[in-house]
Motif scaffolding. Structure first.
Motif, PDB file in Angstrom:
ATOM      1  N   ARG A 133       0.824  -1.220   0.000  1.00  0.00           N
ATOM      2  CA  ARG A 133       0.000   0.000   0.000  1.00  0.00           C
ATOM      3  C   ARG A 133       0.852   1.261   0.000  1.00  0.00           C
ATOM      4  NH1 ARG A 133      -2.223   1.492   4.038  1.00  0.00           N
ATOM      5  NH2 ARG A 133      -3.957   2.557   3.115  1.00  0.00           N
ATOM      6  N   PHE A 134       2.094   1.152   0.502  1.00  0.00           N
ATOM      7  CA  PHE A 134       2.937   2.327   0.688  1.00  0.00           C
ATOM      8  C   PHE A 134       4.059   2.417  -0.342  1.00  0.00           C
ATOM      9  CE2 PHE A 134       1.004   1.265   4.715  1.00  0.00           C
ATOM     10  CZ  PHE A 134       0.426   2.474   5.052  1.00  0.00           C
ATOM     11  N   VAL A 135       3.968   1.604  -1.346  1.00  0.00           N
ATOM     12  CA  VAL A 135       5.016   1.555  -2.362  1.00  0.00           C
ATOM     13  C   VAL A 135       4.676   2.544  -3.474  1.00  0.00           C
ATOM     14  CG1 VAL A 135       6.068   0.060  -4.099  1.00  0.00           C
ATOM     15  CG2 VAL A 135       5.598  -0.817  -1.819  1.00  0.00           C
ATOM     16  N   ASP A 136       5.679   3.247  -3.931  1.00  0.00           N
ATOM     17  CA  ASP A 136       5.527   4.185  -5.039  1.00  0.00           C
ATOM     18  C   ASP A 136       5.009   3.425  -6.254  1.00  0.00           C
ATOM     19  OD1 ASP A 136       5.912   5.889  -7.233  1.00  0.00           O
ATOM     20  OD2 ASP A 136       7.682   6.803  -6.328  1.00  0.00           O
ATOM     21  N   PRO A 137       3.922   3.884  -6.865  1.00  0.00           N
ATOM     22  CA  PRO A 137       3.349   3.171  -8.014  1.00  0.00           C
ATOM     23  C   PRO A 137       4.335   2.972  -9.164  1.00  0.00           C
ATOM     24  CG  PRO A 137       1.844   4.872  -7.248  1.00  0.00           C
ATOM     25  CD  PRO A 137       3.112   5.047  -6.469  1.00  0.00           C
ATOM     26  N   VAL A 138       5.366   3.816  -9.239  1.00  0.00           N
ATOM     27  CA  VAL A 138       6.352   3.702 -10.311  1.00  0.00           C
ATOM     28  C   VAL A 138       7.051   2.353 -10.277  1.00  0.00           C
ATOM     29  CG1 VAL A 138       8.531   4.654 -11.171  1.00  0.00           C
ATOM     30  CG2 VAL A 138       6.693   6.189 -10.454  1.00  0.00           C
TER      31      VAL A 138
ATOM     32  N   HIS B 296      13.855   1.694  -0.539  1.00  0.00           N
ATOM     33  CA  HIS B 296      12.851   2.687  -0.932  1.00  0.00           C
ATOM     34  C   HIS B 296      12.041   3.210   0.256  1.00  0.00           C
ATOM     35  CE1 HIS B 296      13.389   2.607  -5.271  1.00  0.00           C
ATOM     36  NE2 HIS B 296      13.580   1.312  -5.174  1.00  0.00           N
ATOM     37  N   ASP B 297      12.487   2.909   1.468  1.00  0.00           N
ATOM     38  CA  ASP B 297      11.839   3.393   2.699  1.00  0.00           C
ATOM     39  C   ASP B 297      10.371   3.001   2.803  1.00  0.00           C
ATOM     40  OD1 ASP B 297      14.143   4.605   3.763  1.00  0.00           O
ATOM     41  OD2 ASP B 297      13.837   6.373   2.502  1.00  0.00           O
TER      42      ASP B 297
END
Length: 182
Positions: free
Chosen positions: A101-106, A141-142
């Motif tokens: 849920r918290f991952v950059d869509p890129v 990616h934090d």
């Protein structure tokens, strides 16, 4: 010198859209350890000028879809079993609070491809390597941070059935336990 660095951090965060309080969601657990950790995070952030609002939910509510949608940070405990692969994948993919849920869509597509590779890998050593790569990627990616690890172990008599089902607090449901007939 430290004051200037703290001021620079605060300015940088404010220019990146964090003028408002960060929303930290966690769940209640025995001995309030997560709540205590949330307050520790809140204090550390406050010292850098970053306000954090803490929302503590009962686990039953916390684990429901949509319960943590407003969260900027989710603090949870991850009970691991002897099957480390399953335990980590559970944390990563849980529909309510999963890390995805918290991952950059890129780079979410790449992450999904890595999950698929793990699911399709039949060799446990190779799966472990793939899982370690995903963990490293998330850390880089934090999207995921391990704050601390506590090691608890329970030993059960081999004739005791029902010990494979662990609740969010790391306990078995004692109502489900039974003895294997001899």
């Amino acid at each position: 010198m430290a004051t200037a660095a703290a001021a620079d951090t605060t300015v940088s965060l404010q220019t990146n859209g964090y003028e408002n309080s960060l929303q930290l969601y966690t769940h209640s657990i025995l001995n309030n350890s997560l709540e205590q950790t949330a307050h520790w995070i809140q204090q550390r952030c406050a010292s850098a000028g970053i306000p954090v609002h803490i929302q503590v939910l009962p686990y039953e509510q916390f684990s429901q879809p949509g319960a943590v949608d407003a969260a900027d940070i989710v603090l949870l405990n991850a009970i691991t079993t002897n099957n480390r692969e399953w335990s980590l994948m559970h944390v990563l993919l849980h529909e309510s609070y999963g890390v995805h849920r918290f991952v950059d869509p890129v780079w979410l597509i790449e992450l999904d491809q890595r999950y698929a590779a793990i699911a399709n890998e039949t060799d446990s050593a190779a799966r472990s390597v793939l899982l370690q790569e995903v963990e490293t990627l998330l850390l880089h990616h934090d999207a995921l941070h391990f704050l601390y690890h506590l090691r608890h172990a329970a030993f059960y008599h081999p004739n005791l059935l029902g010990t494979e089902k662990i609740n969010p607090y790391g306990w078995v449901d004692f109502r489900e336990l039974s003895l294997r007939p001899e």
